[in-house]
Enzyme design. Structure first.
Site, mmCIF file in Angstrom:
data_model
loop_
_atom_site.group_PDB
_atom_site.id
_atom_site.type_symbol
_atom_site.label_atom_id
_atom_site.label_comp_id
_atom_site.label_asym_id
_atom_site.label_seq_id
_atom_site.Cartn_x
_atom_site.Cartn_y
_atom_site.Cartn_z
ATOM 1 N N ASN A 1 41.281 43.453 32.551
ATOM 2 C CA ASN A 1 42.263 42.439 32.169
ATOM 3 C C ASN A 1 41.598 41.084 32.362
ATOM 4 O O ASN A 1 41.427 40.629 33.495
ATOM 5 C CB ASN A 1 43.501 42.593 33.078
ATOM 6 C CG ASN A 1 44.516 41.491 32.865
ATOM 7 O OD1 ASN A 1 44.433 40.715 31.922
ATOM 8 N ND2 ASN A 1 45.500 41.428 33.761
ATOM 9 N N LYS B 1 42.653 38.237 31.572
ATOM 10 C CA LYS B 1 43.636 37.170 31.838
ATOM 11 C C LYS B 1 43.325 35.931 30.981
ATOM 12 O O LYS B 1 42.866 36.082 29.857
ATOM 13 C CB LYS B 1 43.672 36.849 33.336
ATOM 14 C CG LYS B 1 43.891 38.111 34.181
ATOM 15 C CD LYS B 1 44.240 37.828 35.608
ATOM 16 C CE LYS B 1 44.447 39.144 36.346
ATOM 17 N NZ LYS B 1 44.928 38.977 37.703
ATOM 18 N N HIS C 1 53.074 42.466 33.562
ATOM 19 C CA HIS C 1 52.113 42.095 34.603
ATOM 20 C C HIS C 1 52.798 41.149 35.596
ATOM 21 O O HIS C 1 53.630 40.336 35.211
ATOM 22 C CB HIS C 1 50.889 41.431 33.966
ATOM 23 C CG HIS C 1 49.786 41.227 34.956
ATOM 24 N ND1 HIS C 1 49.763 40.163 35.824
ATOM 25 C CD2 HIS C 1 48.699 41.985 35.238
ATOM 26 C CE1 HIS C 1 48.690 40.280 36.602
ATOM 27 N NE2 HIS C 1 48.031 41.371 36.261
ATOM 28 N N GLU D 1 51.893 38.516 36.939
ATOM 29 C CA GLU D 1 51.794 37.081 36.610
ATOM 30 C C GLU D 1 52.833 36.705 35.554
ATOM 31 O O GLU D 1 53.376 35.598 35.566
ATOM 32 C CB GLU D 1 50.354 36.752 36.171
ATOM 33 C CG GLU D 1 49.425 36.727 37.387
ATOM 34 C CD GLU D 1 48.019 37.220 37.157
ATOM 35 O OE1 GLU D 1 47.560 37.255 36.004
ATOM 36 O OE2 GLU D 1 47.359 37.580 38.165
ATOM 37 N N GLU E 1 50.388 47.742 40.643
ATOM 38 C CA GLU E 1 49.624 46.600 41.134
ATOM 39 C C GLU E 1 50.436 45.870 42.197
ATOM 40 O O GLU E 1 51.292 45.038 41.867
ATOM 41 C CB GLU E 1 49.329 45.636 39.982
ATOM 42 C CG GLU E 1 48.516 46.257 38.877
ATOM 43 C CD GLU E 1 47.775 45.199 38.068
ATOM 44 O OE1 GLU E 1 46.549 45.267 38.025
ATOM 45 O OE2 GLU E 1 48.427 44.305 37.518
ATOM 46 N N GLY F 1 44.084 39.512 42.960
ATOM 47 C CA GLY F 1 43.284 38.298 43.056
ATOM 48 C C GLY F 1 43.132 37.779 44.478
ATOM 49 O O GLY F 1 42.697 36.647 44.694
ATOM 50 N N SER G 1 42.516 43.716 43.112
ATOM 51 C CA SER G 1 41.222 43.561 43.799
ATOM 52 C C SER G 1 40.356 44.817 43.779
ATOM 53 O O SER G 1 39.633 45.102 44.744
ATOM 54 C CB SER G 1 41.426 43.060 45.237
ATOM 55 O OG SER G 1 42.070 41.804 45.221
HETATM 56 P P1 PGA Z 1 42.386 41.464 40.247
HETATM 57 O O1 PGA Z 1 43.516 41.510 39.105
HETATM 58 O O2 PGA Z 1 41.506 42.665 40.009
HETATM 59 O O3 PGA Z 1 41.666 40.163 40.036
HETATM 60 O O4 PGA Z 1 43.085 41.536 41.548
HETATM 61 C C1 PGA Z 1 44.091 42.719 38.711
HETATM 62 C C2 PGA Z 1 45.191 42.461 37.706
HETATM 63 O O5 PGA Z 1 45.936 41.498 37.884
HETATM 64 O O6 PGA Z 1 45.340 43.199 36.716
#
Ligand code: PGA
Length: 252
Positions: free
Chosen positions: A11, A13, A96, A98, A168, A174, A214
């Site tokens: 992803n 983003k 997601h 976010e 997640e 993140g 992560s």
């Molecule tokens: P990350 O993001 O691996 O940077 O934690 C995962 C995601 O949000 O899909």
């Protein structure tokens, strides 16, 4: 993992210009991907076409990061399933954290997006996950059940391959913190049992459930060794070909 084919998804983003996306996709393609695993790249909308061209014929799948439930019309800022199909997408990340926490998407919107994607043959990667406050208040399973129940309301699928779930935990995205393998497995099993309540059992047991938050080259092997972890949704570590390649080539 029974006989579920692992899916490793990047992803990207809101990262990469078209030139940067092309470079990253080329480096991923150049390193090759194992035939016994599915790999999906989800670049920003502006790079879908360019990345689609680079991965065409390689078996790597193209995904988008959201989709509207409407096909076309006055929906400023949205993108439709036919547009994504036209750009070469076969998958789309939905719900997601976010989108939910920064842009206010609720379960009903996510549900409509899932239905819209399926109606056009796009595979939704439905993301669910609890916040740290929810986990600390012992509400993890309650939150996940609500997100699944409402996100999948009235959703019918004819085959397991039509849907992917991504667990997640919001506190792990993140942040460099990962759920422990026990925490991941516990939730994945809970999700699988929930899916068995709403879909036919033989479909539910084959739906892929990804872990996200992560994931990196150092923790992917342990995560992928869990019985109900069928893949990873990777953010930060998907932005470098080398680390993403190591994740794709996890060893268990
Ligand atoms: P990350 O993001 O691996 O940077 O934690 C995962 C995601 O949000 O899909």
């Amino acid at each position: 993992m029974m006989n579920r084919k692992p899916l490793l998804a990047g992803n990207w983003k809101m990262n990469t210009t078209v030139a940067e996306a092309q470079k990253l996709a080329q480096s991923i393609v150049a390193r090759g991907t194992p035939a016994d695993r599915d790999v999906m790249l989800a670049p920003p909308f502006t790079s879908l076409g360019a990345v689609g061209k680079i991965i065409s014929g390689t078996g790597i799948l193209l995904g988008a990061q959201n989709v509207c439930w409407q096909e076309k019309g006055a929906f400023t800022g949205e993108i439709s399933a036919p547009m994504l199909k036209d750009a070469g997408c076969s998958m789309v990340i939905l719900g997601h954290s976010e989108r939910r926490h920064i842009f206010g998407e609720n379960d009903d919107m996510v549900n409509r997006r899932v239905a819209g994607a399926l109606a056009h043959g796009l595979i939704p990667v439905l993301c669910i996950g609890e916040t740290l406050d929810e986990r600390e208040a012992d509400k993890t399973f309650q939150v996940l059940e609500r997100q699944l129940k409402q996100g999948l309301k009235d959703i019918k699928i004819a085959a397991a391959g039509q849907l992917v779930i991504a667990y997640e935990p919001v506190w792990a995205i993140g942040t460099g913190k990962t759920a422990s393998v026990e925490q991941a497995q516990e939730v994945h099993l809970f999700v699988r049992n929930f899916l068995a309540k709403i879909f036919e059992k033989n479909i539910a047991t084959q739906i892929r459930i990804l872990y996200g938050g992560s994931v990196n080259p150092d923790n992917v092997d342990q995560l992928m060794a869990q019985e109900d972890v069928d893949g990873a949704l990777v953010g930060g570590a998907a932005l470098q070909a080398e680390s993403f390649n190591r994740i794709i080539n996890f060893n268990i």
